[in-house]
Design a protein around this motif. Structure first.
Motif, short mmCIF file in Angstrom:
data_model
loop_
_atom_site.label_atom_id
_atom_site.label_comp_id
_atom_site.label_asym_id
_atom_site.label_seq_id
_atom_site.Cartn_x
_atom_site.Cartn_y
_atom_site.Cartn_z
N SER A 164 0.80 -1.23 0.00
CA SER A 164 0.00 0.00 0.00
C SER A 164 0.83 1.28 0.00
O SER A 164 0.32 2.34 -0.35
CB SER A 164 -0.96 0.01 1.19
N ASP A 165 2.10 1.20 0.37
CA ASP A 165 2.94 2.40 0.29
C ASP A 165 3.91 2.34 -0.90
O ASP A 165 4.73 3.23 -1.07
CB ASP A 165 3.70 2.64 1.60
N ARG A 166 3.79 1.27 -1.69
CA ARG A 166 4.62 1.07 -2.89
C ARG A 166 6.11 1.15 -2.59
O ARG A 166 6.90 1.60 -3.40
CB ARG A 166 4.23 2.06 -3.99
N ASN A 167 6.48 0.65 -1.40
CA ASN A 167 7.87 0.62 -1.00
C ASN A 167 8.23 -0.82 -0.66
O ASN A 167 7.79 -1.34 0.38
CB ASN A 167 8.08 1.54 0.21
N PRO A 168 9.04 -1.50 -1.48
CA PRO A 168 9.37 -2.89 -1.21
C PRO A 168 10.21 -3.09 0.06
O PRO A 168 10.34 -4.21 0.55
CB PRO A 168 10.14 -3.34 -2.46
N ALA A 169 10.75 -2.01 0.62
CA ALA A 169 11.57 -2.13 1.84
C ALA A 169 10.73 -2.12 3.12
O ALA A 169 11.26 -2.33 4.20
CB ALA A 169 12.59 -0.99 1.87
N THR A 170 9.41 -1.88 3.01
CA THR A 170 8.53 -1.88 4.18
C THR A 170 7.54 -3.03 4.06
O THR A 170 7.32 -3.57 2.99
CB THR A 170 7.77 -0.55 4.31
N GLY A 171 6.90 -3.40 5.17
CA GLY A 171 5.96 -4.51 5.15
C GLY A 171 6.69 -5.84 5.09
O GLY A 171 7.90 -5.93 5.33
N ASP A 172 5.96 -6.91 4.79
CA ASP A 172 6.54 -8.24 4.66
C ASP A 172 7.10 -8.40 3.25
O ASP A 172 6.36 -8.26 2.28
CB ASP A 172 5.49 -9.33 4.88
N PRO A 173 8.40 -8.71 3.11
CA PRO A 173 8.96 -8.88 1.77
C PRO A 173 8.36 -10.12 1.09
O PRO A 173 8.29 -11.19 1.69
CB PRO A 173 10.45 -9.05 2.02
N TRP A 174 7.90 -9.94 -0.13
CA TRP A 174 7.34 -11.05 -0.92
C TRP A 174 7.65 -10.77 -2.37
O TRP A 174 7.08 -9.84 -2.95
CB TRP A 174 5.84 -11.16 -0.69
N ASN A 175 8.57 -11.53 -2.94
CA ASN A 175 9.06 -11.30 -4.30
C ASN A 175 9.49 -9.84 -4.45
O ASN A 175 10.39 -9.41 -3.76
CB ASN A 175 8.04 -11.73 -5.34
N ASP A 176 8.82 -9.07 -5.29
CA ASP A 176 9.27 -7.70 -5.58
C ASP A 176 8.53 -6.62 -4.80
O ASP A 176 8.70 -5.44 -5.09
CB ASP A 176 9.10 -7.41 -7.09
#
Length: 129
Positions: free
Chosen positions: A31-43
């Motif tokens: 939801s924040d379009r930042n792959p470095a936040t949240g749970d990492p899943w693929n890209d």
């Protein structure tokens, strides 16, 4: 507002499964379009996961946030032949109406060796809008 997710299979989808089976259709949302936040899943970095569980006694929908809070979403899924549609009020997604996403179908197993039946898109991720 409401966000609508839909998946179409090659054949009609069951509303229930035999007692020894349980499948999960899920949409992973960054939801924040930042792959470095949240749970990492693929890209992507997943802040929310929309789950459709199909099992012997029927089906239900819930949303999991990245803090592992699971919230049921009543009457969210409809089946029509080979297509399942899930409608989620934006309030379940922290109000987010723009996100990167991926979708998958899997047997519902919590052990580390579970397999995905399919994932979409096959590479990268989708963008809404």
């Amino acid at each position: 507002g409401v966000v609508v997710f839909s998946m179409t299979a090659a054949a009609n989808l069951p509303h229930t499964l035999p007692a020894n089976e349980r499948n999960r259709w899920f949409w992973l949302l960054d939801s924040d379009r930042n792959p470095a936040t949240g749970d990492p899943w693929n890209d992507i970095g997943v802040e929310y996961q929309v789950n459709l569980h199909v099992q012997a006694d029927g089906y239900y929908v819930d949303v999991r946030d990245w803090n592992n809070n699971w919230t049921p979403v009543p009457d969210a899924a409809t089946f029509s032949g080979a297509t399942v549609t899930v409608r989620i009020p934006l309030s379940y997604l922290g109000g987010a109406d723009r996100f990167d996403w991926m979708a998958a179908v899997s047997p519902f197993e919590r052990d580390p060796g579970f397999d995905l039946f399919d994932i979409a898109p096959n590479t990268g991720f989708g963008v809404l809008p």
